[in-house]
Structure formats: C-alpha cells, structure tokens
Motif scaffolding. Structure first.
Motif, mmCIF file in Angstrom:
data_model
loop_
_atom_site.group_PDB
_atom_site.id
_atom_site.type_symbol
_atom_site.label_atom_id
_atom_site.label_comp_id
_atom_site.label_asym_id
_atom_site.label_seq_id
_atom_site.Cartn_x
_atom_site.Cartn_y
_atom_site.Cartn_z
ATOM 1 N N ALA A 7 0.837 -1.205 0.000
ATOM 2 C CA ALA A 7 0.000 0.000 0.000
ATOM 3 C C ALA A 7 0.875 1.260 0.000
ATOM 4 N N ARG A 8 0.342 2.300 -0.616
ATOM 5 C CA ARG A 8 1.060 3.564 -0.698
ATOM 6 C C ARG A 8 0.329 4.649 0.118
ATOM 7 N N PRO A 9 1.021 5.676 0.502
ATOM 8 C CA PRO A 9 0.342 6.789 1.185
ATOM 9 C C PRO A 9 -0.706 7.432 0.276
ATOM 10 N N ALA A 10 -1.823 7.783 0.873
ATOM 11 C CA ALA A 10 -2.894 8.375 0.077
ATOM 12 C C ALA A 10 -2.536 9.784 -0.338
ATOM 13 N N ALA A 11 -2.996 10.195 -1.507
ATOM 14 C CA ALA A 11 -2.733 11.550 -1.993
ATOM 15 C C ALA A 11 -3.442 12.586 -1.126
ATOM 16 N N ALA A 12 -4.601 12.204 -0.572
ATOM 17 C CA ALA A 12 -5.353 13.119 0.300
ATOM 18 C C ALA A 12 -6.034 12.306 1.375
ATOM 19 N N LEU A 13 -6.339 12.941 2.476
ATOM 20 C CA LEU A 13 -6.991 12.234 3.575
ATOM 21 C C LEU A 13 -8.385 11.806 3.149
ATOM 22 N N ALA A 14 -8.803 10.668 3.714
ATOM 23 C CA ALA A 14 -10.123 10.157 3.383
ATOM 24 C C ALA A 14 -11.199 11.047 3.988
ATOM 25 N N ASP A 15 -12.355 11.043 3.360
ATOM 26 C CA ASP A 15 -13.494 11.789 3.867
ATOM 27 C C ASP A 15 -13.837 11.272 5.267
ATOM 28 N N PRO A 16 -14.064 12.197 6.256
ATOM 29 C CA PRO A 16 -14.369 11.747 7.637
ATOM 30 C C PRO A 16 -15.594 10.835 7.711
ATOM 31 N N SER A 17 -16.558 11.036 6.820
ATOM 32 C CA SER A 17 -17.745 10.175 6.863
ATOM 33 C C SER A 17 -17.373 8.742 6.488
ATOM 34 N N PHE A 18 -16.446 8.567 5.551
ATOM 35 C CA PHE A 18 -15.993 7.212 5.185
ATOM 36 C C PHE A 18 -15.167 6.593 6.314
ATOM 37 N N VAL A 19 -14.351 7.449 6.963
ATOM 38 C CA VAL A 19 -13.552 6.945 8.087
ATOM 39 C C VAL A 19 -14.473 6.467 9.211
ATOM 40 N N ALA A 20 -15.538 7.215 9.484
ATOM 41 C CA ALA A 20 -16.481 6.817 10.532
ATOM 42 C C ALA A 20 -17.210 5.528 10.139
ATOM 43 N N LEU A 21 -17.561 5.413 8.858
ATOM 44 C CA LEU A 21 -18.233 4.194 8.387
ATOM 45 C C LEU A 21 -17.323 2.992 8.551
ATOM 46 N N GLY A 22 -16.029 3.182 8.221
ATOM 47 C CA GLY A 22 -15.078 2.071 8.354
ATOM 48 C C GLY A 22 -14.927 1.636 9.793
ATOM 49 N N ALA A 23 -14.866 2.617 10.710
ATOM 50 C CA ALA A 23 -14.723 2.274 12.127
ATOM 51 C C ALA A 23 -15.948 1.510 12.628
ATOM 52 N N ARG A 24 -17.130 1.861 12.115
ATOM 53 C CA ARG A 24 -18.341 1.172 12.553
ATOM 54 C C ARG A 24 -18.420 -0.262 12.016
ATOM 55 N N LEU A 25 -17.867 -0.489 10.816
ATOM 56 C CA LEU A 25 -17.935 -1.827 10.211
ATOM 57 C C LEU A 25 -16.755 -2.719 10.584
ATOM 58 N N ALA A 26 -15.728 -2.151 11.205
ATOM 59 C CA ALA A 26 -14.524 -2.928 11.530
ATOM 60 C C ALA A 26 -14.821 -4.177 12.361
ATOM 61 N N PRO A 27 -15.647 -4.071 13.445
ATOM 62 C CA PRO A 27 -15.928 -5.299 14.210
ATOM 63 C C PRO A 27 -16.622 -6.371 13.366
ATOM 64 N N ASP A 28 -17.483 -5.945 12.452
ATOM 65 C CA ASP A 28 -18.146 -6.938 11.585
ATOM 66 C C ASP A 28 -17.136 -7.650 10.678
ATOM 67 N N LEU A 29 -16.160 -6.893 10.197
ATOM 68 C CA LEU A 29 -15.153 -7.510 9.333
ATOM 69 C C LEU A 29 -14.333 -8.549 10.089
ATOM 70 N N VAL A 30 -14.020 -8.260 11.351
ATOM 71 C CA VAL A 30 -13.260 -9.230 12.150
ATOM 72 C C VAL A 30 -14.063 -10.511 12.328
ATOM 73 N N GLU A 31 -15.335 -10.376 12.614
ATOM 74 C CA GLU A 31 -16.181 -11.559 12.814
ATOM 75 C C GLU A 31 -16.334 -12.346 11.503
ATOM 76 N N ILE A 32 -16.488 -11.633 10.403
ATOM 77 C CA ILE A 32 -16.608 -12.305 9.101
ATOM 78 C C ILE A 32 -15.325 -13.058 8.761
ATOM 79 N N GLN A 33 -14.173 -12.450 9.089
ATOM 80 C CA GLN A 33 -12.895 -13.087 8.794
ATOM 81 C C GLN A 33 -12.724 -14.373 9.588
ATOM 82 N N GLN A 34 -13.220 -14.403 10.835
ATOM 83 C CA GLN A 34 -13.109 -15.611 11.640
ATOM 84 C C GLN A 34 -13.945 -16.754 11.069
ATOM 85 N N VAL A 35 -15.034 -16.406 10.409
ATOM 86 C CA VAL A 35 -15.898 -17.442 9.838
ATOM 87 C C VAL A 35 -15.393 -17.894 8.464
#
Length: 434
Positions: free
Chosen positions: A25-53
């Motif tokens: 991965a490379r450094p991003a040209a610009a920071l991600a939109d805060p709304s996308f960052v918040a969405l990612g943080a909210r879905l992170a626990p779901d991704l961990v659970e999906i990965q375990q299955v």
C-alpha cells in the motif's frame, strides 16, 4: 429490490496467469473523507467476525481506493493495485497472486500449488450509477490434501471402486487372454517334445481372437505332425522299394563277376542271359520308381493356377487310350480351378489303372453340387477287393508288383487333387473300380 446475481468462480491454476506478490500500500494523496472513516470504524468489528468465519481477509476502500476498514493499511491507498483499479472503474475482478508464507509449510503440503497461491477479489459497490466503495478480499485456497480429507468418504469409495474395477478387469484379462496364452505356450513346448495329446483343442479359449489363433496353431501343428509321419513312412516305403531290386541287381552282378574267375565253374549261356535279364528288369523297375517319385513331388508342388473343363480332359483321354471305350456325360463344360495339364495327368492315371486291371469301358459323369463339381469315374475291370479298399491310395501299395506296378499312381492323383483343394474317394458299391 434488485435480483441476486452470484458471481461464480472462474480462476484456474492450469490456464490463468499467476501474478506476482500484491504491491504494498502507498500513502494516500489526500486524507479520506471523515464520513468514510467513521463508516469504516463502525464496520470494523463486523469484518473481524466475518474473517473468523470465512478465513478470508477483508478491507473496505473508499471511492478513491483508500483503506477505511481492515486490520492493517488503514489510511493507505491501494488504487494502484491492478484488480482494485479495475473495481474502481465499476468492474468486478479476481486474480491469483504468488503467496510467500512466513512459516515453513509441512512437507506434504508442499506438493500442492494451493499453498503458494492467494486469491484476491475486488468487488465494486455501485450506488446510483457511481462507485461508492470497494470490498477487497483475499484468501489462500484450501490445500488439495485437506479437500481429500474433508471428502475422505467419497475418496475411499472411489478408491475401492477403482480397485474393484481393476481386479475385475484383471480377472477378465487373465481368463480371456493370459490363461489361454499360457496354455498355448505349454502346448507348444509339449508338441516340440513330440506329445501328440497336446494337439487337442484348448479347454479355455478366452477371447474369440485367441480361440482362432490357438486353433490355427494347433491345426498347423497337426498338419506338421502328419507331414512328419508321412515323410517317415514314405522314406521307409522308398527304402523298401529300392532295396529289393538293388539287392537283386547286386546278387546277379556278383554271380556274373564270379563267373569270370578261371577257377570257378563256368555258368551256361542261358543262366548268364537270365541274370542279365534280371538286372535289366530290376533296373527298369528302379527307373519306374524314380520316375513316379518325381511325378509325386511335382504333384505336391503343382501350381494351383489355371482352369479347364472336364470335356477338354475327356478329349485328351480318348486320344491317349484308344483301347478303352470312354463314355462321358453331365456338366462337362463346368470350369474347374485346375490347369489342363494337371487334369490330364489325373484322368490319365485313373484310366491307366483301369486298363491295367482288365477294363474295356470307362464312364465319366460330372455333376454340380453347390460350388463344387463332383466327377464320378467308373470302369468295368476286375475291381478292388474289400481287403485292399483302405490301402489303394497309399504310396507304393500295388497288386501288380510282379508286372512292374509301383503303387504310386493313385497317390499322385490324391496329391494333385489336394494341392488344388479337391479330394478323391473310393465308392462303396458297384462293380469294377468306382
């Protein structure tokens, strides 16, 4: 409300290209939109659970390819990765990439290419005609041996089925090919030792081709045995036929030689003439025997080409035996697969036998039977006694030995007919020699 359209797997290790290790991965040209960052943080626990299955790694990317959820690389860009770039254009893409494990794989697992491969899929999330994000997943394919273990029941059943079929094929092969071939080899060795019982047909023939092969071989061996017996018997007859006149010639010559001794009693002119007549007679008999032997050899090696008719043979016969009244009838114009010379020799021998046994009339009748032509030859001579009927076709058998008969005429006739696929037999009834 949209219909479910699953994306079926299409990757194949044997045909598809194997890409190199996934770029970092490379450094991003610009920071991600805060709304996308918040969405990612909210879905992170779901991704961990999906990965375990699913045992797969997941990353969520924003519309610019920046990672907004995942264990690592959050805030970094994957837009330069081939499959991600295509997903950002709105197209699903899956690829195979080389995998370098941090741990030493077990030796058994090293046999499978699956442990050195990782599958990456990039799925665009399209909302109102625009790419709203990308789900980027990766997983190492299951090892082939693990799949075998998971399906061990089916694998065992398939193995037993294959083993059973192999045993069945082996049994059939042994019964139809191996066993008859071994028996034929044993028979070959026995025949080579002179065992005549080995000429009987095989008890188990197996396949039709093996049966035909074995029967052809046994028929050939039987013919060779019969030929060998014939040669042995023929040699004994020849030596006997030549021995008698040679002994007579030798005895007469010795007596004539002794008569030249001045001290011996001189024999009369009549005795001298009688011994010389005996020598001349026996020499003539030897000449006749040798001539008939040559005719017999020529008859057995007669070319089977050419054709003629019984009518032509009868014409030649009438010109050669004027003392015989010859009557011919039937299908005389039917073509015969034999040369005119061979036909003349056969008929001439029969007519000569008839004339020498007092016959004055010879009847020849030809009749077609299927694809064969049957020719009946009958005379009004003295006939053949019942005791001699089974021996008339034997070489050197004759009742006219004192008058110069060699017993080879009918043997020559039989040999010539057999060379052309024909046969001769003595009829059971009628007077004369039918």
């Amino acid at each position: 409300a949209e219909p479910y359209a699953p994306i079926l797997p299409t990757l194949d290790l044997t045909t598809d290209d194997m890409l190199g290790r996934r770029p970092e991965a490379r450094p991003a040209a610009a920071l991600a939109d805060p709304s996308f960052v918040a969405l990612g943080a909210r879905l992170a626990p779901d991704l961990v659970e999906i990965q375990q299955v699913t045992l797969a790694g997941f990353r969520l990317l924003d519309p610019k390819g920046v990672v907004i959820a995942g264990r690592e690389e959050i805030g970094l860009s994957l837009a330069h990765v081939e499959e991600v770039a295509e997903a950002l254009e709105g197209r699903f893409r899956s690829v195979m990439r080389s995998r370098i494990s941090k741990h030493e794989p077990p030796p058994l697992y090293s046999w499978s290419r699956g442990t050195a491969v990782r599958v990456f899929t990039a799925m665009p999330i399209v909302l109102r005609g625009r790419v709203a994000g990308v789900v980027y997943a990766s997983r190492t394919p299951s090892n082939i041996f693990k799949n075998f273990y998971d399906e061990r029941g089916k694998v065992a059943l398939a193995g037993l089925t294959i083993a059973g079929l192999a045993l069945l094929i082996g049994f059939v092969f042994q019964r139809t090919i191996t066993r008859p071939m071994r028996e034929l080899m044993r028979r070959t060795a026995a025949i080579g030792r002179g065992d005549r019982s080995a000429l009987w047909p095989l008890a188990h023939h197996g396949a039709m081709e093996i049966a035909q092969l074995s029967q052809s071989f046994l028929d050939m061996a039987a013919n060779l045995q019969n030929r060998s017996d014939f040669i042995a018997t023929f040699a004994a007859h020849v030596s006997h036929e030549l021995k008698s006149p040679l002994t007579s010639i030798q005895g007469a010559a010795e007596l004539l030689r002794d008569d030249l001794d001045p001290s011996a009693q001189r024999m009369s002119t009549e005795d001298r003439r009688r011994f010389l007549d005996n020598i001349i007679s026996d020499a003539g008999r030897l000449t006749a025997v040798v001539q008939r032997l040559r005719e017999l050899a020529r008859a057995e090696a007669t070319p089977t080409s050419g054709s003629t008719t019984a009518a032509d043979a009868v014409v030649d016969l009438r010109s050669g035996f004027e003392t015989l009244g010859i009557e011919a009838n039937g299908d005389l114009d039917r073509a015969i697969r034999i040369s005119a010379e061979s036909a003349r020799i056969i008929i001439s021998h029969l007519a000569d036998n008839a004339a020498r046994h007092g016959a004055t009339q010879l009847t020849i009748a030809a009749a077609v039977q299927g694809e064969d032509l049957r020719i009946a030859v009958r005379d009004n001579g003295s006939g053949i006694s019942r005791a001699n009927r089974d021996k008339v076709f034997d070489s050197f058998f004759t009742t006219r030995r004192d008058s110069g008969g060699t017993g080879m005429g009918l043997a020559i006739v039989r040999a010539m007919l057999q060379a052309h696929g024909g046969s001769i037999a003595l009829a059971e009834d009628g007077e004369g020699a039918p």
